[in-house]
Design a protein around this motif. Structure first.
Motif, mmCIF file in Angstrom:
data_model
loop_
_atom_site.group_PDB
_atom_site.id
_atom_site.type_symbol
_atom_site.label_atom_id
_atom_site.label_comp_id
_atom_site.label_asym_id
_atom_site.label_seq_id
_atom_site.Cartn_x
_atom_site.Cartn_y
_atom_site.Cartn_z
ATOM 1 N N PRO A 12 -3.222 14.477 11.695
ATOM 2 C CA PRO A 12 -3.656 14.563 11.092
ATOM 3 C C PRO A 12 -4.937 15.317 10.300
ATOM 4 N N GLN A 13 -5.233 15.873 10.991
ATOM 5 C CA GLN A 13 -6.250 16.815 10.968
ATOM 6 C C GLN A 13 -5.563 18.186 9.958
ATOM 7 N N SER A 14 -4.576 18.763 9.709
ATOM 8 C CA SER A 14 -3.136 20.082 9.585
ATOM 9 C C SER A 14 -3.309 19.333 8.433
ATOM 10 N N LEU A 15 -3.507 17.305 7.872
ATOM 11 C CA LEU A 15 -2.907 17.462 6.607
ATOM 12 C C LEU A 15 -4.070 17.421 6.570
ATOM 13 N N LEU A 16 -5.467 16.977 6.708
ATOM 14 C CA LEU A 16 -6.805 16.728 5.544
ATOM 15 C C LEU A 16 -7.843 18.390 5.252
ATOM 16 N N ALA A 17 -7.068 19.514 5.780
ATOM 17 C CA ALA A 17 -6.649 20.534 6.247
ATOM 18 C C ALA A 17 -6.831 21.544 4.567
ATOM 19 N N LEU A 18 -5.191 20.784 4.719
ATOM 20 C CA LEU A 18 -4.474 21.933 3.714
ATOM 21 C C LEU A 18 -5.403 20.405 2.509
ATOM 22 N N SER A 19 -5.347 19.357 2.199
ATOM 23 C CA SER A 19 -5.972 18.875 1.626
ATOM 24 C C SER A 19 -7.151 18.707 0.633
ATOM 25 N N LEU A 20 -8.303 19.694 1.415
ATOM 26 C CA LEU A 20 -8.930 19.921 1.162
ATOM 27 C C LEU A 20 -8.863 21.564 1.018
ATOM 28 N N SER A 21 -8.718 22.440 0.916
ATOM 29 C CA SER A 21 -7.898 23.303 0.925
ATOM 30 C C SER A 21 -7.692 23.758 -0.611
ATOM 31 N N ARG A 22 -6.912 23.224 -0.714
ATOM 32 C CA ARG A 22 -6.762 22.509 -2.237
ATOM 33 C C ARG A 22 -7.223 22.427 -3.243
ATOM 34 N N SER A 23 -8.486 21.238 -2.613
ATOM 35 C CA SER A 23 -9.160 20.737 -3.419
ATOM 36 C C SER A 23 -10.747 21.782 -4.102
ATOM 37 N N GLY A 24 -10.542 23.089 -2.944
ATOM 38 C CA GLY A 24 -11.930 23.770 -3.507
ATOM 39 C C GLY A 24 -12.719 24.107 -2.584
ATOM 40 N N TRP A 67 -10.048 12.617 2.385
ATOM 41 C CA TRP A 67 -10.700 13.908 1.479
ATOM 42 C C TRP A 67 -11.226 13.185 -0.080
ATOM 43 N N GLN A 68 -10.939 11.330 0.035
ATOM 44 C CA GLN A 68 -12.103 11.152 -0.924
ATOM 45 C C GLN A 68 -13.656 10.898 -0.445
ATOM 46 N N GLN A 69 -13.728 10.764 0.887
ATOM 47 C CA GLN A 69 -15.245 10.776 1.283
ATOM 48 C C GLN A 69 -15.242 12.119 1.089
ATOM 49 N N ILE A 70 -14.855 13.298 1.320
ATOM 50 C CA ILE A 70 -15.741 14.245 0.870
ATOM 51 C C ILE A 70 -15.446 14.936 -0.345
ATOM 52 N N THR A 71 -14.682 14.572 -0.790
ATOM 53 C CA THR A 71 -14.175 15.665 -2.048
ATOM 54 C C THR A 71 -15.606 14.359 -3.306
ATOM 55 N N GLY A 72 -15.059 13.288 -3.057
ATOM 56 C CA GLY A 72 -15.333 12.143 -3.599
ATOM 57 C C GLY A 72 -15.259 11.908 -5.084
ATOM 58 N N GLU A 73 -13.494 12.642 -5.167
ATOM 59 C CA GLU A 73 -11.881 12.408 -5.921
ATOM 60 C C GLU A 73 -11.603 10.973 -5.034
ATOM 61 N N THR A 74 -10.742 10.085 -5.998
ATOM 62 C CA THR A 74 -10.355 9.221 -5.788
ATOM 63 C C THR A 74 -8.604 9.178 -6.148
ATOM 64 N N GLU A 75 -8.321 10.348 -6.767
ATOM 65 C CA GLU A 75 -6.840 11.041 -7.519
ATOM 66 C C GLU A 75 -6.835 11.423 -6.796
ATOM 67 N N GLY A 76 -5.397 11.770 -6.923
ATOM 68 C CA GLY A 76 -5.118 12.995 -6.727
ATOM 69 C C GLY A 76 -4.339 13.829 -5.000
ATOM 70 N N PHE A 77 -5.004 13.494 -3.550
ATOM 71 C CA PHE A 77 -4.801 13.724 -2.608
ATOM 72 C C PHE A 77 -3.485 13.590 -2.685
ATOM 73 N N MET A 78 -3.294 15.145 -2.181
ATOM 74 C CA MET A 78 -2.093 15.712 -1.575
ATOM 75 C C MET A 78 -0.955 16.334 -3.124
ATOM 76 N N VAL A 79 -1.726 15.491 -4.084
ATOM 77 C CA VAL A 79 -0.687 16.479 -5.416
ATOM 78 C C VAL A 79 -0.740 17.393 -6.028
ATOM 79 N N PHE A 80 -0.301 18.864 -6.000
ATOM 80 C CA PHE A 80 -0.366 20.255 -6.107
ATOM 81 C C PHE A 80 0.622 20.564 -6.836
ATOM 82 N N GLU A 81 -0.030 21.343 -7.883
ATOM 83 C CA GLU A 81 0.808 22.041 -8.705
ATOM 84 C C GLU A 81 1.872 22.553 -8.355
#
Lengths: 493, 243
Positions: free
Chosen positions: A19-31, A470-484
């Motif tokens: 769980p933590q690793s997925l969160l770290a990855l998603s946040l690192s790619r959200s700036g 991820w939503q709570q921290i970034t304030g985003e709703t869409e785009g979780f774990m979707v990377f170019e």
């Protein structure tokens, strides 16, 4: 080595489990600036994969049996190494093994798999099929003679060909499977029975004989005793099983990550998180948490360094206790390295299809009031053991002493289930695992993630929870774990 | 160019994970940049965060796709390498021939790899920055021991070819001296690694989705246990009805 003292972060994440690793990855790619810590000197936390020598260290560390074992995640760990006869196959070197603390089965329609694809992480992972489900005879009915292990029919053709059911039972079974495929649309057929034991429902609503219940229960991967498995919990899981079959190829519906179960996904997420800018530090835990200002938290790390962060996230094992902890699940588990390889458990899933590396064997208890032993078998193809061996991951929802006895008997039943040669265990690790859950007020900037669930079939709860964080921290709703695709790492064609 | 498999007999293609290790500023990232893009940036900034790059290497009978993990920038916390060398089939350990301490660090990495990485890992030891000492190359480059503070820009060779080579032989490593700047020996390093990877540890492309698609998955070729998670994208609806 540089110091972290005085540094400021957007998010500090404690523990490198899934769980933590997925969160770290998603946040690192959200700036976000992410500091990802682990108090251990290895990655993977509760989902780690261990070599033999690492497993020894791990067992020593989690050997507690007394009071302190009640509320900790892992306890009672003991290793048994069996003598090898002259000329027999021996254990290989420690690094030839990658034993999974989390040998979960992942169904094709799991949200996690979709996220691995949308985040392109799947390019770094290798998945293999969990091919067949098997049912062994209940433990006590084995009078010392060879137990019988039968393959659970996995589809309609299989049921037609099966000769353990009579025609009437086959018809009932078909009717039930048709119903399950879209049970949601027929609430009248089951909702009033949702709380009732599943075997009763099967018998009364579909006229299914008790001999067929074990097979259907096995598909749920629920750890509970037959009589404590409710209809409402079983139906969605059987539907999950059936709907997953064929999604990634004919004849199978679930996969396992090669090289040590969920550990591999967690590690790949960490690697990608590092590429995304996350900073990774092992052997560093969090000793204390205090609020520095309205929206900043002050942390003292295990070596005395002080850092500040806007957000802190982790599982309860990696955070100092603040809220109330409760145990939401208990399981005794074992890992057995066996030889010669149990090739019978990994028949091809279809002609020309993939070779499965995993199988599930359910060994029911003698009574419907006791939980079954569930065994996930991995072949050497999983990269977890040498080719002369297989690994059996057992689990049973019983306290340690009783659980250990059941596990040993069940593993023995699997080893003795085939006549050709004398299978035996070279090495085994037995331990107890609590699922510790901690509730903490929603007003703080500290997010306590639940550990990956103990159930063998990986549910979507972990994914959902990480997404929420991820939503709570970034304030985003869409785009979780979707990377170019990134420069230099796009797909080839 | 190699991407469209010939209808007759496409060369087998496999992915190889390579981890890049070495002291800061020895030219790790520059070596990879030379290999991947055939380019060189003279005053490259230190790599921040980790990096991941891929590059193909064509051998006569097969294609190797290197997946290169550069721990750069994060070695300061000594925590990234363990997850990078997990399951890596190859490692490139780099030192700077004008800096003796960088060989000490390289030896440290090699010991760690031998202790912790996959048993069959192919390790190449590379002395980089050959261009800095090319003028004096002929003679037996060698001055005193210490790295005198007065040394201008470390233009003097501090590690002899023999020293590197002897150590590599002792430890059974591939050995090269390279110049990321001129490109000297760079491709040779990667080709040598590709050649040294035992056939048996190559099990089809790791990068399932791309690459030589049909060879990748599920087509029942030789030893195929890999499941393609993208299979459902090609065949039918994404969600729901496999029923």
């Amino acid at each position: 080595m540089e110091t972290l003292d005085g540094t400021e972060w957007d998010v500090v994440i404690a523990g490198t489990g899934l769980p933590q690793s997925l969160l770290a990855l998603s946040l690192s790619r959200s700036g976000k600036s992410v500091l990802h810590l682990d108090r251990n000197d290895y990655y993977g936390g509760n989902e780690a994969a261990l070599s033999l020598s690492e497993a020894r260290d791990w067992a020593t560390k989690h050997a507690a049996t007394g009071e302190e074992a009640h509320n900790t995640t892992f306890s009672h760990a003991t290793i048994q190494e069996n003598a090898v006869e002259e000329g027999g196959i021996k254990l290989s070197q420690p690094r030839a093994y990658s034993l999974a603390l989390a040998p979960h089965v992942i169904h094709a329609q799991s949200k996690l798999l979709a996220a691995l694809v949308s985040s392109r992480m799947h390019n770094q992972l290798e998945f293999q099929a969990v091919g067949s489900w098997f049912l062994a005879e209940p433990l006590s009915e084995n009078d010392g003679s060879r137990s019988h292990i039968t393959r659970v029919p996995s589809g309609r053709e299989d049921i037609f060909r099966d000769n353990t059911f009579d025609l009437r039972a086959k018809r009932s079974l078909m009717k039930f499977l048709r119903f399950v495929q879209n049970y949601e649309e027929q609430p009248q057929a089951w909702q009033s029975d949702a709380e009732r034991p599943f075997p009763d429902f099967l018998q009364q609503k579909f006229g299914l004989p008790p001999s067929s219940h074990g097979a259907l229960l096995s598909l749920t991967l629920l750890p509970s005793a037959a009589n404590s498995t409710s209809t409402g919990s079983a139906l969605p899981l059987i539907a999950r099983h059936l709907r997953s079959i064929g999604v990634f190829g004919p004849g199978f519906g679930a996969v396992l990550p090669k090289w040590g179960g969920l550990a591999e996904i967690a590690q790949v997420a960490c690697r990608a998180g590092a590429v995304g800018g996350g900073v990774y530090v092992l052997k560093k835990g969090i000793d204390s948490i205090s609020s520095a200002s309205e929206d900043h938290i002050k942390l003292v790390l295990s070596d005395g360094e002080k850092i500040t962060t806007r957000w802190l996230a982790g599982c309860s094992d990696d955070l100092p206790p603040i809220g109330t902890r409760e145990i939401t699940g208990r399981m005794t588990r074992s890992i057995s390295i066996v030889t010669p390889p149990l090739v019978q458990l990994f028949p091809p899933t279809s002609e020309g299809g993939v070779t499965p590396a995993g199988a599930v064997v359910i060994v029911p208890s003698s009574t419907a009031d006791e939980p079954p032993v569930q065994i996930v078998a991995h072949s050497h193809e999983s990269g977890e053991c040498p080719s002369t061996q297989s690994v059996l991951y057992g689990s049973v929802a019983l306290p340690y002493e009783q659980g250990k006895t059941h596990l040993a008997a069940a593993v023995e039943a699997v080893l003795q289930g085939y006549e050709e040669s004398s299978h035996h265990s070279l090495w085994s690790l037995c331990y107890h695992q609590n699922n510790v859950r901690e509730e903490r007020g929603p007003s703080t900037n500290t997010i306590v993630l639940a550990h990956a669930p103990l159930e063998l079939g990986l549910s979507d709860s972990t994914f959902d929870e990480v997404k929420l964080a991820w939503q709570q921290i970034t304030g985003e709703t869409e785009g979780f774990m979707v990377f170019e695709a990134r420069e230099g790492m796009e797909d080839d064609d | 160019m190699s991407d469209s498999p010939a209808p007759s007999a496409p060369k087998p293609s496999s992915s190889v994970k390579l981890v890049l290790l070495g002291e800061a500023a020895v030219g790790k990232s520059s070596l990879v940049l030379r290999f991947v893009n055939d380019a060189f940036e003279p005053n490259k900034e230190p790599t921040i965060g980790a990096a991941f790059l891929t590059q193909k290497c064509n051998l006569p009978n097969r294609t190797i796709k290197f997946e290169i993990w550069d721990t750069a920038g994060q070695e300061r916390f000594a925590s990234l390498a363990p997850m990078y060398y997990r399951n890596a089939q190859s490692a490139l350990v780099v030192y700077d021939i004008t800096k003796a301490s960088s060989l000490v660090k390289a030896k440290h990495w090699i010991a760690e790899l031998q202790r912790q990485a996959s048993p069959g890992i192919v390790i190449a030891l590379v002395g980089n920055k050959l261009d800095l000492v090319e003028d004096e190359e002929e003679g037996e480059a060698q001055e005193g021991e210490g790295e005198g503070e007065g040394e201008e820009d470390g233009k003097v060779r501090r590690v002899s070819t023999k020293e590197g080579k002897d150590y590599a032989d002792e430890e059974n490593l591939l050995f090269f001296e390279t110049s990321a700047k001129s490109g000297h020996n760079v491709n040779e390093v990667f080709t040598a690694i590709a050649n040294a990877i035992p056939e048996t540890s190559l099990k089809g492309p790791r990068g399932g989705a791309g690459g030589a698609t049909q060879a990748a998955l599920g087509s029942g070729a030789q030893d195929n246990s890999r499941v393609n998670l993208n299979a459902n994208a090609d065949a039918g609806p994404k969600e729901g009805c496999a029923c």
